[in-house]
Design a protein around this motif. Structure first.
Motif, mmCIF file in Angstrom:
data_model
loop_
_atom_site.group_PDB
_atom_site.id
_atom_site.type_symbol
_atom_site.label_atom_id
_atom_site.label_comp_id
_atom_site.label_asym_id
_atom_site.label_seq_id
_atom_site.Cartn_x
_atom_site.Cartn_y
_atom_site.Cartn_z
ATOM 1 N N TYR A 1 0.843 -1.209 0.000
ATOM 2 C CA TYR A 1 0.000 0.000 0.000
ATOM 3 C C TYR A 1 0.871 1.249 0.000
ATOM 4 N N ALA B 1 -6.292 1.770 3.506
ATOM 5 C CA ALA B 1 -6.601 1.436 2.108
ATOM 6 C C ALA B 1 -7.689 2.324 1.529
ATOM 7 N N ASP B 2 -8.560 2.889 2.377
ATOM 8 C CA ASP B 2 -9.698 3.657 1.880
ATOM 9 C C ASP B 2 -9.548 5.162 2.065
ATOM 10 N N ARG C 1 -9.556 6.809 -4.253
ATOM 11 C CA ARG C 1 -10.204 6.216 -5.419
ATOM 12 C C ARG C 1 -10.782 4.834 -5.100
ATOM 13 N N ARG C 2 -10.083 4.060 -4.287
ATOM 14 C CA ARG C 2 -10.571 2.708 -3.940
ATOM 15 C C ARG C 2 -11.923 2.792 -3.233
ATOM 16 N N GLN D 1 -14.686 3.858 -5.698
ATOM 17 C CA GLN D 1 -15.144 2.764 -6.552
ATOM 18 C C GLN D 1 -16.054 1.803 -5.772
#
Length: 485
Positions: free
Chosen positions: A33, A325-326, A336-337, A340
């Motif tokens: 990451y 991650a978010d 962006r993750r 989406q």
């Protein structure tokens, strides 16, 4: 009793193997990451140093962290006492990472400063998938870290202990630290252990002591965890019972057997309960369930503590990884993750929405004229304005350098255009420190369950944004059907 003790050791080794595998997987995800974040930051020495220190000191996962360019030249390192910045890396792990250009866990090796370590690395690529270097974390096998904590709380005074070897019989963990890095010799069971990878057996260790061993492999590394206890200490209670049987009459013999049966059930019950809880480690209530188990003797209590420690570590790291991650690390909004994921969620629920794609006009001039620090401050203040226009259920996300989206649920294109104009005016009227006033261009595209695909909606929003820039910037454009052709 021998079979039961061997099976307990095997189950114990298997559970430690699973916990260690989860830790190694979490460490690799953490590096991968961060490597993605570094793809456009390789020229920013301060940012690289901050990321290296964060990875080193945020958890005890790594004893040291290094960031290298594609030629093996160190760009950042933590701790700074390593004095590696600006130097050419030539360790086995670094050379393997440079050659492979992929995520990997190295074989154990001796570093230039005489540490026995493994090196976990992740490659760094730019948007065109050009290799820029790697990010790596070292785990010193003779020094404290999370890996040593996972394995290090399981040493017993009755001669039972745990150690870890690789496929070459080299010891990677042992309660006697001086044995780490040496090779196991004169052990008649290691060939079977290495070939079968999981099971249990009776063997003689290097000191000639008969041991009941259980073992299990760690899939990602081919290491093998071995838990073993002396045969003599396992048979000692049985010897005492047999003496009593010989000395007592038949009624006493029956009483002794009844006692043994009840005692065996009492011993096996906490182990069975712990084994059942081990099958549901992903349950949110698993810690409370394990706490309720009455582990009344030292072996089961140590296993209970080990499982609680592993569960806590796994849940904490999973939670941190999900948040990282978010979330965009600079502005604190979604990345962006997360954007989406939100789109897929709304599509499954068939909830209509409108996408406002925003781009700060001439943002490169701000970075060129005032520096990236001022540019970052502009992005943060810009994000605060976007958050003011976001309702419950809406979403603000940073999808690129100066590119943002505002996702509006259950909103028509007309209402979204009104919101976009108010947002554009609010940005234009805001004073951004020494930069003064800035403007933004906005592209608008709507989606509903009976309309075009989400991918096409995203494309239309980008085309509308492009059209807004083409019309002189600082304006809002609603996507039209002609743009889809």
């Amino acid at each position: 009793m021998i079979f039961q003790a061997t099976e307990v050791n095997r189950a114990y080794a298997s559970k430690l193997s699973d916990t260690t595998e989860v830790f190694l997987a979490a460490s690799r995800q953490q590096l991968e990451y961060t490597a993605n974040i570094l793809s456009d930051k390789m020229a920013d020495d301060v940012f690289l140093s901050d990321e290296a220190n964060r990875l080193k000191y945020q958890t005890d996962s790594f004893n040291s962290v290094v960031i290298s360019d594609a030629s093996g030249l160190t760009q950042a390192a933590s701790p700074e006492t390593l004095n590696l910045v600006g130097k050419q890396l030539n360790s086995a792990g670094s050379l393997e990472a440079l050659e492979a250009k992929r995520a990997l866990i190295s074989k154990p090796y001796i570093s230039t400063i005489k540490n026995l370590l493994i090196f976990i690395s992740a490659p760094i690529f730019d948007d065109q998938h050009h290799y820029l270097g790697f990010l790596g974390g070292s785990i010193y096998l003779r020094k404290p870290n999370i890996l040593s904590k996972i394995l290090g709380e399981h040493y017993y005074e009755d001669g039972s202990y745990i150690y870890v070897i690789d496929k070459y019989n080299q010891i990677l963990y042992h309660p006697q630290k001086e044995r780490i890095g040496t090779f196991v010799n004169n052990n008649d069971g290691l060939d079977e252990i290495i070939s079968k990878k999981e099971g249990g057996l009776l063997l003689k260790n290097g000191q000639g002591i008969e041991m009941l061993a259980g073992y299990a492999s760690i899939p990602s590394t081919d290491w093998i965890i071995i838990t073993q206890s002396p045969l003599e200490s396992t048979l000692l209670p049985l010897t005492g019972i047999m003496e009593k049987v010989i000395l007592r009459t038949l009624p006493m013999t029956l009483a002794v057997f009844l006692f043994i049966w009840l005692f065996a059930r009492a011993i096996s019950r906490p182990l069975q309960q712990l084994a059942e809880r081990a099958k549901s480690l992903d349950s949110p209530t698993v810690s409370e369930d394990i706490e309720k188990i009455n582990s009344w003797y030292v072996e089961s209590l140590s296993l209970k503590r080990a499982m609680l420690s592993g569960v806590k570590l796994i849940h904490n790291q999973i939670g941190e990884l999900r948040r990282d991650a978010d979330t965009d690390p600079l502005t604190g909004v979604n990345n962006r993750r997360a954007f989406q994921f939100k789109l897929k969620q709304l599509a499954l629920l068939e909830t209509p929405f409108v996408i406002l794609a925003l781009d700060i006009d001439y943002f490169k001039r701000i970075n060129d004229n005032y520096g990236h620090g001022v540019g970052d401050d502009v992005l943060k203040q810009h994000t605060q304005i976007l958050n003011r226009f976001s309702r419950d259920g809406d979403l603000v996300a940073r999808t690129g350098g100066e590119e943002f989206v505002l996702l509006l649920k259950d909103t028509s294109s007309a209402d979204a255009f009104i919101t976009a104009e108010r947002l554009r005016s609010a940005i234009a009227e805001e004073t951004f420190g020494i930069v003064g006033h800035i403007t933004a261009s906005i592209g608008i595209a709507a989606w509903s369950a009976d309309s075009i695909t989400i991918e096409k909606t995203l494309s239309l929003a980008d085309q509308a944004l492009y059209e807004a820039k083409g019309q002189g910037r600082n304006c809002c454009i609603i996507a039209t059907p002609e743009m889809a052709s």
